[in-house]
Motif scaffolding. Sequence first.
Motif, PDB file in Angstrom:
ATOM      1  N   ARG A 143       0.856  -1.189   0.000  1.00  0.00           N
ATOM      2  CA  ARG A 143       0.000   0.000   0.000  1.00  0.00           C
ATOM      3  C   ARG A 143       0.894   1.243   0.000  1.00  0.00           C
ATOM      4  O   ARG A 143       1.840   1.332   0.782  1.00  0.00           O
ATOM      5  CB  ARG A 143      -0.857  -0.051   1.262  1.00  0.00           C
ATOM      6  CG  ARG A 143      -1.906   1.024   1.385  1.00  0.00           C
ATOM      7  CD  ARG A 143      -2.698   0.771   2.661  1.00  0.00           C
ATOM      8  NE  ARG A 143      -3.363   1.985   3.121  1.00  0.00           N
ATOM      9  CZ  ARG A 143      -4.596   2.343   2.776  1.00  0.00           C
ATOM     10  NH1 ARG A 143      -5.286   1.564   1.980  1.00  0.00           N
ATOM     11  NH2 ARG A 143      -5.125   3.460   3.222  1.00  0.00           N
TER      12      ARG A 143
ATOM     13  N   ARG B 240      -7.251  17.006   1.224  1.00  0.00           N
ATOM     14  CA  ARG B 240      -8.026  16.082   2.049  1.00  0.00           C
ATOM     15  C   ARG B 240      -8.423  14.868   1.223  1.00  0.00           C
ATOM     16  O   ARG B 240      -8.514  13.761   1.719  1.00  0.00           O
ATOM     17  CB  ARG B 240      -9.239  16.770   2.654  1.00  0.00           C
ATOM     18  CG  ARG B 240     -10.318  17.044   1.652  1.00  0.00           C
ATOM     19  CD  ARG B 240     -11.612  17.489   2.331  1.00  0.00           C
ATOM     20  NE  ARG B 240     -12.626  17.601   1.296  1.00  0.00           N
ATOM     21  CZ  ARG B 240     -13.877  17.195   1.438  1.00  0.00           C
ATOM     22  NH1 ARG B 240     -14.294  16.685   2.561  1.00  0.00           N
ATOM     23  NH2 ARG B 240     -14.723  17.331   0.453  1.00  0.00           N
ATOM     24  N   ASP B 241      -8.664  15.093  -0.066  1.00  0.00           N
ATOM     25  CA  ASP B 241      -9.038  13.989  -0.930  1.00  0.00           C
ATOM     26  C   ASP B 241      -7.852  13.059  -1.161  1.00  0.00           C
ATOM     27  O   ASP B 241      -8.012  11.849  -1.293  1.00  0.00           O
ATOM     28  CB  ASP B 241      -9.531  14.555  -2.271  1.00  0.00           C
ATOM     29  CG  ASP B 241     -10.116  13.476  -3.149  1.00  0.00           C
ATOM     30  OD1 ASP B 241     -10.797  12.600  -2.605  1.00  0.00           O
ATOM     31  OD2 ASP B 241      -9.889  13.512  -4.368  1.00  0.00           O
ATOM     32  N   GLU B 242      -6.659  13.622  -1.209  1.00  0.00           N
ATOM     33  CA  GLU B 242      -5.470  12.814  -1.505  1.00  0.00           C
ATOM     34  C   GLU B 242      -4.769  12.308  -0.252  1.00  0.00           C
ATOM     35  O   GLU B 242      -3.817  11.545  -0.347  1.00  0.00           O
ATOM     36  CB  GLU B 242      -4.486  13.631  -2.358  1.00  0.00           C
ATOM     37  CG  GLU B 242      -4.982  13.937  -3.768  1.00  0.00           C
ATOM     38  CD  GLU B 242      -5.109  12.684  -4.641  1.00  0.00           C
ATOM     39  OE1 GLU B 242      -4.542  11.641  -4.270  1.00  0.00           O
ATOM     40  OE2 GLU B 242      -5.788  12.757  -5.679  1.00  0.00           O
ATOM     41  N   SER B 243      -5.186  12.755   0.918  1.00  0.00           N
ATOM     42  CA  SER B 243      -4.583  12.249   2.154  1.00  0.00           C
ATOM     43  C   SER B 243      -4.667  10.731   2.160  1.00  0.00           C
ATOM     44  O   SER B 243      -5.707  10.155   1.854  1.00  0.00           O
ATOM     45  CB  SER B 243      -5.343  12.808   3.358  1.00  0.00           C
ATOM     46  OG  SER B 243      -4.988  12.076   4.519  1.00  0.00           O
ATOM     47  N   CYS B 244      -3.546  10.093   2.506  1.00  0.00           N
ATOM     48  CA  CYS B 244      -3.560   8.631   2.466  1.00  0.00           C
ATOM     49  C   CYS B 244      -4.326   8.058   3.641  1.00  0.00           C
ATOM     50  O   CYS B 244      -4.737   6.914   3.631  1.00  0.00           O
ATOM     51  CB  CYS B 244      -2.140   8.081   2.426  1.00  0.00           C
ATOM     52  SG  CYS B 244      -1.312   8.042   4.022  1.00  0.00           S
ATOM     53  N   GLY B 245      -4.486   8.869   4.702  1.00  0.00           N
ATOM     54  CA  GLY B 245      -5.253   8.402   5.847  1.00  0.00           C
ATOM     55  C   GLY B 245      -4.422   7.725   6.922  1.00  0.00           C
ATOM     56  O   GLY B 245      -4.966   7.218   7.892  1.00  0.00           O
ATOM     57  N   LYS B 246      -3.110   7.724   6.742  1.00  0.00           N
ATOM     58  CA  LYS B 246      -2.300   7.018   7.732  1.00  0.00           C
ATOM     59  C   LYS B 246      -2.242   7.774   9.057  1.00  0.00           C
ATOM     60  O   LYS B 246      -2.431   7.205  10.115  1.00  0.00           O
ATOM     61  CB  LYS B 246      -0.885   6.812   7.178  1.00  0.00           C
ATOM     62  CG  LYS B 246       0.030   6.114   8.179  1.00  0.00           C
ATOM     63  CD  LYS B 246       1.328   5.680   7.525  1.00  0.00           C
ATOM     64  CE  LYS B 246       2.245   4.996   8.517  1.00  0.00           C
ATOM     65  NZ  LYS B 246       3.439   4.434   7.882  1.00  0.00           N
ATOM     66  N   CYS B 247      -1.943   9.073   9.002  1.00  0.00           N
ATOM     67  CA  CYS B 247      -1.755   9.784  10.274  1.00  0.00           C
ATOM     68  C   CYS B 247      -2.943  10.690  10.589  1.00  0.00           C
ATOM     69  O   CYS B 247      -3.570  11.259   9.705  1.00  0.00           O
ATOM     70  CB  CYS B 247      -0.432  10.545  10.265  1.00  0.00           C
ATOM     71  SG  CYS B 247      -0.392  11.997   9.233  1.00  0.00           S
ATOM     72  N   THR B 248      -3.242  10.795  11.858  1.00  0.00           N
ATOM     73  CA  THR B 248      -4.438  11.510  12.304  1.00  0.00           C
ATOM     74  C   THR B 248      -4.484  12.984  11.876  1.00  0.00           C
ATOM     75  O   THR B 248      -5.510  13.438  11.368  1.00  0.00           O
ATOM     76  CB  THR B 248      -4.565  11.415  13.840  1.00  0.00           C
ATOM     77  OG1 THR B 248      -4.145  10.129  14.253  1.00  0.00           O
ATOM     78  CG2 THR B 248      -5.980  11.686  14.291  1.00  0.00           C
TER      79      THR B 248
ATOM     80  N   ARG C 187      -5.267  13.141   8.076  1.00  0.00           N
ATOM     81  CA  ARG C 187      -6.525  12.473   7.699  1.00  0.00           C
ATOM     82  C   ARG C 187      -7.725  13.269   8.194  1.00  0.00           C
ATOM     83  O   ARG C 187      -8.668  13.527   7.453  1.00  0.00           O
ATOM     84  CB  ARG C 187      -6.557  11.058   8.286  1.00  0.00           C
ATOM     85  CG  ARG C 187      -7.788  10.248   7.907  1.00  0.00           C
ATOM     86  CD  ARG C 187      -7.803   8.875   8.562  1.00  0.00           C
ATOM     87  NE  ARG C 187      -8.023   8.946   9.991  1.00  0.00           N
ATOM     88  CZ  ARG C 187      -7.199   8.461  10.921  1.00  0.00           C
ATOM     89  NH1 ARG C 187      -6.086   7.862  10.556  1.00  0.00           N
ATOM     90  NH2 ARG C 187      -7.480   8.588  12.192  1.00  0.00           N
TER      91      ARG C 187
END
Lengths: 238, 552
Positions: free
Chosen positions: B304, B457-465, B468
């Motif tokens: 990923r 925000r759309d491209e944030s991978c979401g790993k870190c708070t 994300r």
Amino acid sequence: MTTVYTLTIDGRDVAGSEGQTVMEVAEENGIAIPGLCHLEGVHDRGACRLCMVEIAGSPKLAAACMTTIAEGMEVTAHSEQLLEYRRAVTEMMFMERNHVCAVCVANNHCELQDTAAALGLTHFDLPRISPKVDIDASHRLFAIDHNRCILCLRCVRVCDEIEGAHTWDIMHRGLETRVQTDMGIPWGESTTCTSCGKCVQVCPTGALFEKGRPVAGGSKTKRPFLPWLKVVQEERGL
Amino acid sequence: MSEMPAAGRPLRRRVITEEVHEGPARATAYVCEAASCLSAQSHDVTVRLGERAAEAGLTDVAVKRVGCIGLCAAGPLVEIAETGQLFERVRPDDVEPVVGALKRVKPGDARRPQGPFFEKQVRVATENFGRVDPESLDDYLAAGGYEALRRVLSEMTSTEVRDGITGSGLRGRGGAGYPTGLKWTTVAKAQGAQKYVICNADEGDPGAFMDRSVLESDPYRILEGMAIAAFAVHATEGYIYCRAEYPLAVARLRTAIRLAQRAGYLGAGIMDTSFTFDVQIRLGAGAFVCGEETALIASVEGRRGTPRPRPPYPAVQGLWDCPTLINNVETFASVPAIVRRGPGWYAAIGAGKSRGTKVFALAGRVVNTGLVEVPMGMALREIIFDIGGGIIDGRPFKAVQTGGPSGGCIPAEHLDKPVTYESLIELGSFMGSGGMIVMDDTSCMVDVAKYFQDFCRDESCGKCTPCRVGTTQLWMLLDLITRGEATLADLAQLERLAGIVQRMSLCGLGQGAPNPIFSTLRYFRDEYLAHIVEKRCPAGVCAISQPAEVMA
Ligand SMILES: Cc1cc2nc3c(=O)[nH]c(=O)nc-3n(C[C@H](O)[C@H](O)[C@H](O)COP(=O)(O)O)c2cc1C
Ligand code: SF4
Ligand code: SF4
Ligand code: FES
């Protein structure tokens, strides 16, 4: 022979061996650094960002759980600013989904709650996102309520690195990120899950829970088997 | 994508140069077949021109496919090589003016001045643009291609190559401007039997197409630059990580790799030496964050594509934990020229600690949108007004956005500042990969900040708070402001949260995401206040519904 380094954390002289992280050395010396993705016994990923510390000489903050110690390192683990930052990050975790503590199995046994209390987070100011998310109660023994998931991925790592099942993984990205079982099928239909319950045990919140527990009936903060993770790993030579 | 059908065809067709003339041509028409012109049927122009020239009995002219000519917005572009005469918006059914021009070219014709758009540029990374057939190795060789690698392999040690790059002052063109020579030296000195070279061709900034143009217009150059780098850092394997949204670039790279392998410029024993280096392509699946080097490496490894904290840096522990050199497309594209013409030549161009040239994608409300390469240190005004031709319809200039989603907006009062890594940071912006979006008085700066926040925000991978959650919360606060529903407390919250996201995020995406907010607040705070206090959007962009009169 491992090399021993001396360093300071919050002005205190401490020592640790080569390869240890700032988080580990702090813990050994009774200095509490908050952190919700860190779990002793599985790999760190530096993702929750609660353990961020200042290191003298670097303009950037560093995750204590991922930073290995060095000789003469000067670490500031607690400051007014770090406290404000950590409060904000904890608040983000509450605002991201739906944490209604009063009706949660983990109420009073929740590491997110404990973190908020320890940081003195008394009220919420940031915008609340709270999307509608699912609950998967298809497993015979356990359930996951994504409303309470903070994406620490302890479940993913413990399932992969300790149980060796790799039932859990993640899908999508950004706010859409979800933990998932077996490529996104209902947990109850998973062919890899061994029902060992390790994920439920390590989940810091009420996201993963045993079915049939009453509200606030969890017992997660005392996890007698957690120290074993480390032992198991060491014996495996990992 | 609109360019897909057009991009598919020309690859199977031969350049028709040979069909038209025998021996050296008296006159040559260069037809741009980079993605932008191709999507406007420029390949049909090439075919039609060839047919019409033959029908007109012109046996001593050539029609040749070339890479990006630069004035993308005016495509399809055709240039008469001998005179420099440029035809814009050439339609396949109306090529007669070009045929006429081909007829009139006489030996000894001087090139006519082409105007400031072309003459103020200094072409290094793009020196072959609009001149060579991107798919022809012979053409690349004829333009001095592989001279640099030949010199490196026959005359230089790896230390000399690295010192040369250090001496040229070249810095990474992928964003942060890290000194290239230093990075090469770190990789060369890192412990490890296996080392890798990676070309970052994931170009994801909105509006940026510098790297795409280089890959489409001069693909061999990247292979040569990578081979030189591999020799310098003792690597034997390379990867080009290219986004799948660039089908033409990928196709041309594939062709170039195949032909270079066949001709002994890639593979075992390059140019009859013991040097071995080969390149593979990996396709990115459209995540902006995969341009971040540690995420890119994870993606190449088949995992990923999310970043990890650095250190360790890829130079020490990269692909499969081996020392790995990652450079941007434009960085590699500058290398052959530096070796061929000497580090001193390159270092003589530029200003301060920013040496050489930089390619920019001019976009937005500017007359000449397209691709330009200028010496570092050129004033923004010169780029936007002289090269760019000023603002469309003569409207007032308001700001220029540089650096993509981690960049900022620079207002008119700083138009005379030079473009260097340092000055842009001082102005609260960022060099980034080279996007330059020009805005006039029809842009609302709060809306611009909101646009970039939406992107992040759309491209944030979401790993870190912090990234994300925080980028979405920043966007929510901006949305509140643009709807006229925010209070001054929300503005204070926005600034506070922006600082936290910047300091606490894991990678450059989250750390840079608040920049558009900071820079618009710095220069256009009055616009924020107008939305909040007066419930009014000065540019008339945001739909603010006026509160109904409250009856007591
Ligand atoms: C979110 C993010 C996206 C990035 N995207 C790109 C990209 O598309 N292309 C690129 O060359 N570098 C990109 N970078 C920078 C790379 O991480 C890396 O610094 C660069 O490829 C190094 O090459 P250089 O030294 O030649 O600039 C990105 C960085 C971040 C944080
Ligand atoms: S389900 Fe629990 S353990 Fe798994 S990522 Fe969510 S919060 Fe962490
Ligand atoms: S800053 Fe954003 S993109 Fe980078 S690791 Fe964190 S969530 Fe992912
Ligand atoms: S504990 Fe270090 S980032 Fe979560």
